[in-house]
Design an enzyme around this catalytic site. Structure first.
Site, PDB file in Angstrom:
ATOM      1  N   ARG A   1       9.996   1.042  20.462  1.00  0.00           N
ATOM      2  CA  ARG A   1       8.923   1.362  21.868  1.00  0.00           C
ATOM      3  C   ARG A   1       7.429   0.666  21.868  1.00  0.00           C
ATOM      4  O   ARG A   1       6.756   1.629  22.311  1.00  0.00           O
ATOM      5  CB  ARG A   1       9.156   2.969  22.096  1.00  0.00           C
ATOM      6  CG  ARG A   1       9.129   4.062  21.392  1.00  0.00           C
ATOM      7  CD  ARG A   1       8.878   4.845  21.786  1.00  0.00           C
ATOM      8  NE  ARG A   1       8.906   6.065  20.515  1.00  0.00           N
ATOM      9  CZ  ARG A   1       7.957   6.964  20.944  1.00  0.00           C
ATOM     10  NH1 ARG A   1       7.578   7.869  22.656  1.00  0.00           N
ATOM     11  NH2 ARG A   1       7.476   8.430  20.276  1.00  0.00           N
TER      12      ARG A   1
ATOM     13  N   ARG B   1       5.732  -0.975   6.630  1.00  0.00           N
ATOM     14  CA  ARG B   1       6.076   0.272   6.310  1.00  0.00           C
ATOM     15  C   ARG B   1       7.694  -0.267   5.223  1.00  0.00           C
ATOM     16  O   ARG B   1       7.837  -0.887   4.629  1.00  0.00           O
ATOM     17  CB  ARG B   1       6.886   0.990   6.868  1.00  0.00           C
ATOM     18  CG  ARG B   1       6.621   0.988   8.976  1.00  0.00           C
ATOM     19  CD  ARG B   1       7.271   0.971   9.779  1.00  0.00           C
ATOM     20  NE  ARG B   1       6.417   0.798  10.716  1.00  0.00           N
ATOM     21  CZ  ARG B   1       6.403   1.201  11.737  1.00  0.00           C
ATOM     22  NH1 ARG B   1       6.544   3.176  11.402  1.00  0.00           N
ATOM     23  NH2 ARG B   1       5.927   1.673  12.839  1.00  0.00           N
TER      24      ARG B   1
ATOM     25  N   ARG C   1      -2.594   2.038  19.910  1.00  0.00           N
ATOM     26  CA  ARG C   1      -3.329   2.318  18.754  1.00  0.00           C
ATOM     27  C   ARG C   1      -3.396   1.371  17.316  1.00  0.00           C
ATOM     28  O   ARG C   1      -2.928  -0.114  17.535  1.00  0.00           O
ATOM     29  CB  ARG C   1      -1.416   2.889  17.394  1.00  0.00           C
ATOM     30  CG  ARG C   1      -1.569   3.257  15.982  1.00  0.00           C
ATOM     31  CD  ARG C   1      -0.240   3.594  16.231  1.00  0.00           C
ATOM     32  NE  ARG C   1       0.260   3.477  15.991  1.00  0.00           N
ATOM     33  CZ  ARG C   1       1.880   4.336  15.186  1.00  0.00           C
ATOM     34  NH1 ARG C   1       2.017   5.369  15.773  1.00  0.00           N
ATOM     35  NH2 ARG C   1       3.193   3.135  15.238  1.00  0.00           N
TER      36      ARG C   1
ATOM     37  N   GLY D   1      13.339  -0.633  13.705  1.00  0.00           N
ATOM     38  CA  GLY D   1      12.622  -1.355  14.375  1.00  0.00           C
ATOM     39  C   GLY D   1      11.490  -0.631  15.166  1.00  0.00           C
ATOM     40  O   GLY D   1      11.893   0.452  15.791  1.00  0.00           O
TER      41      GLY D   1
ATOM     42  N   ASP E   1      14.746   4.140  25.446  1.00  0.00           N
ATOM     43  CA  ASP E   1      14.105   4.056  27.287  1.00  0.00           C
ATOM     44  C   ASP E   1      13.108   3.470  26.845  1.00  0.00           C
ATOM     45  O   ASP E   1      12.272   2.437  27.901  1.00  0.00           O
ATOM     46  CB  ASP E   1      14.242   4.785  27.955  1.00  0.00           C
ATOM     47  CG  ASP E   1      12.481   6.354  27.529  1.00  0.00           C
ATOM     48  OD1 ASP E   1      12.886   6.070  26.125  1.00  0.00           O
ATOM     49  OD2 ASP E   1      12.503   7.246  28.908  1.00  0.00           O
TER      50      ASP E   1
ATOM     51  N   ASP F   1      10.330   5.307   7.337  1.00  0.00           N
ATOM     52  CA  ASP F   1       9.624   4.328   8.043  1.00  0.00           C
ATOM     53  C   ASP F   1       8.546   4.570   9.331  1.00  0.00           C
ATOM     54  O   ASP F   1       8.161   3.591   8.997  1.00  0.00           O
ATOM     55  CB  ASP F   1      10.527   3.612   9.613  1.00  0.00           C
ATOM     56  CG  ASP F   1      11.364   5.476  10.290  1.00  0.00           C
ATOM     57  OD1 ASP F   1      11.662   6.150   8.802  1.00  0.00           O
ATOM     58  OD2 ASP F   1      10.989   5.786  11.514  1.00  0.00           O
ATOM     59  N   ASN F   2       8.059   5.901   8.213  1.00  0.00           N
ATOM     60  CA  ASN F   2       6.960   6.497   8.634  1.00  0.00           C
ATOM     61  C   ASN F   2       6.314   6.197   7.687  1.00  0.00           C
ATOM     62  O   ASN F   2       5.199   7.440   7.569  1.00  0.00           O
ATOM     63  CB  ASN F   2       7.352   7.472   9.334  1.00  0.00           C
ATOM     64  CG  ASN F   2       8.300   7.856  10.313  1.00  0.00           C
ATOM     65  OD1 ASN F   2       8.100   6.963  11.444  1.00  0.00           O
ATOM     66  ND2 ASN F   2       8.285   8.636  11.133  1.00  0.00           N
TER      67      ASN F   2
ATOM     68  N   LYS G   1       2.225   1.692  21.705  1.00  0.00           N
ATOM     69  CA  LYS G   1       3.610   2.452  22.295  1.00  0.00           C
ATOM     70  C   LYS G   1       3.673   3.202  23.345  1.00  0.00           C
ATOM     71  O   LYS G   1       2.753   4.028  23.780  1.00  0.00           O
ATOM     72  CB  LYS G   1       3.247   3.471  20.564  1.00  0.00           C
ATOM     73  CG  LYS G   1       3.724   4.725  20.223  1.00  0.00           C
ATOM     74  CD  LYS G   1       3.345   5.308  19.059  1.00  0.00           C
ATOM     75  CE  LYS G   1       4.279   6.626  18.175  1.00  0.00           C
ATOM     76  NZ  LYS G   1       3.709   7.471  17.826  1.00  0.00           N
TER      77      LYS G   1
END
Ligand code: AMP
Ligand code: MG
Length: 484
Positions: free
Chosen positions: A90, A180, A173, A87, A122, A249-250, A110
């Site tokens: 970030r 995906r 972006r 998911g 983080d 996922d990419n 992003k």
């Protein structure tokens, strides 16, 4: 002033399991360091507004537009072969804009803070990697390879702990969507067929509307995605682009290159080239990219099984039939591209041999991938080990013979080569140099010059040795690093 944009969010029409409402974290001191005015123009955005104080508040996520409902998207994925829940850990999607040509684009921040999908992270991003994504995605655009784009990069005023303390940053972006392969895996693994169907319907509507009315719509979806990935990966291979983390996922369903982490362009031709420091097995090496794309598509086909047919055996059969098309399509796209790189207009049975022979000499004589094709285009020699060999000289005679047999003139053949063989690519040593100046000295001159050149990689009128020369020996063994 007012931004004069309408943000839609059609993603919110999906079942709620597909996202979580998530405001971006506030940042202490946002500063716009890169604004992509040419992209802004394409999108119909007001550059003056977004470079103003008010505009920066919006780009940094400190202020949310009235018509925006920021969300983090849910997805899963196979990372280096292992399946896991992921998911947007970030990132947040601010919404979608529709250009005057009717094209819909996601606007995503992003590095905008923690979300329910952050796991231990983080939620932050640092300046170097975000600028890197800016450079490479603009480079891809110049090379005419489908890609997400970078609208802006901001520093946040925070210092982020990685291996050292680094300046925090946000990348703004744009993408045709952020759906995906992993989004489908998530739906298939964790949700019901009803939700999976909703995702497939949404995807068809958004990206493949031309197949929506035809009978087997989910089979058609698979068919189109397999085709667009075959085309995309062939384009990567033809310019020596190595993605580095081709996890499921990419891989974007819309066929754009997405998630620039440890990616790079190959200098010296070697099929086993790997750039990511965490890819010790060479899983995502240059030569493995078509195979990995195909592996990812098999995962996509699996995720679609419940929609392909009520009978499982039959569904598997359909999935297999569609999935099997990948390798044929990939090879067709690749050979067609390679033929063009050699200035050949039409298929001839000796071409495969001609192409393979050239590549094997490039490997043997350690030739620079980009410059070998540039030299052929310009009828010049800079790859001396290669050029001095008798076998290469013999190859050149054969190739010239083949070109002369065409109806098209040699001049037309040369023009074809110019249009597909980039004279310049984002070479690692130039990218790193630009990043070093920007991150350590807040000096963006090198980055701006590099991006300006990368926007016109097929411009043979204005060649600049500075950008076209491969790195010296010292830069060999280059690796980019994860933890971006
Ligand atoms: P990537 O390697 O950028 O494709 O990211 C893989 C997954 O890790 C995605 O789910 C990201 O959202 C998540 N991720 C990457 N970096 C961070 C971070 N600093 N904090 C939280 N999640 C992250
Ligand atoms: Mg990713």
């Amino acid at each position: 002033m007012n931004p004069n944009i309408t943000l839609e969010n059609t993603y919110l029409t999906l079942p709620e399991e597909f996202y979580t409402a998530q405001l971006p974290s506030k940042v202490p001191s946002p500063n716009l360091v890169k604004w992509n005015s040419s992209l802004a123009k394409e999108l119909g955005l007001d550059s003056e507004f977004f470079q103003s104080k008010e505009g920066v508040l919006i780009l940094s996520g400190n202020k949310v537009l009235e018509n925006s409902t920021p969300i983090a998207e849910a997805y899963a994925g196979h990372q280096f072969g292992y399946f896991t829940m992921l998911g947007d850990g970030r990132a947040v999607l601010l919404g979608e804009i529709v250009t005057k040509d009717g094209e819909r684009y996601d606007i995503q921040l992003k590095g905008s803070g923690r979300t329910p999908y952050s796991r231990g992270g983080d939620g932050k991003a640092t300046l170097g990697p975000m600028l890197r994504e800016y450079i490479i995605s603009e480079g891809m655009k110049g090379l005419r390879i489908p890609s997400t784009r970078s609208l802006a990069v901001l520093t946040t005023g925070e210092t982020i702990l990685r291996e050292t303390m680094l300046p925090g940053a946000i990348l703004v972006r744009t993408a045709k969507s952020h759906i995906r392969v992993g989004t489908f895996q998530y739906a298939n693994q964790f949700l019901d067929t009803k939700e999976l169907r909703a995702l497939a319907d949404y995807t068809i509507e958004r990206h493949f509307s031309e197949v929506s009315s035809k009978g087997e719509r989910y089979r058609n979806l698979l068919h189109e995605v397999v085709n667009s990935q075959a085309r995309l990966i062939a384009k990567w291979q033809l310019v020596g682009f190595i993605h580095g983390v081709m996890n499921t996922d990419n891989m974007a369903i819309c066929g754009e290159t997405i998630d620039y982490g440890p990616c790079a362009f190959m200098d010296t031709y070697h099929p086993e080239t790997v750039f990511s420091s965490i890819d010790r097995e060479g899983r995502y090496s240059y030569q493995n990219q078509p195979g990995m794309a195909s592996w990812n598509l098999a995962r996509f086909a699996e995720a679609l099984l419940p929609l392909l047919h009520d009978n499982k055996e039959k569904a598997i059969e359909i999935a297999q039939e569609e999935f099997n098309l990948f390798s044929k399509w990939y090879h067709n796209y690749w050979y067609e591209g390679m033929r063009k790189k050699l200035g050949l207009f039409h298929k001839n049975e000796m071409d495969e041999h001609l192409i393979e022979a050239l590549l094997s000499m490039m490997l043997k004589y350690e030739a620079d991938f980009t410059n070998t094709f540039r030299d052929l285009t310009l009828s010049q020699t800079t790859q001396m080990k290669l050029a001095d060999s008798t076998e290469y000289q013999q190859w050149i005679s054969l190739w010239q013979e083949r070109r002369k047999q065409q109806e098209e003139s040699l001049e037309e053949s040369r023009k074809l080569m110019e249009s597909v063989n980039p004279a310049v690519i984002p070479r690692n040593h130039r990218v790193e140099e630009a990043l070093e100046r920007a991150v350590n000295f807040k000096d963006y001159a090198a980055l701006d010059s590099l991006v300006a050149v990368l926007r016109h990689p097929y411009d043979y009128q204005n060649l600049n040795d500075y950008y076209t020369t491969p790195p010296g020996e010292a830069a060999c063994g280059y690796r980019t690093f994860c933890g971006t």
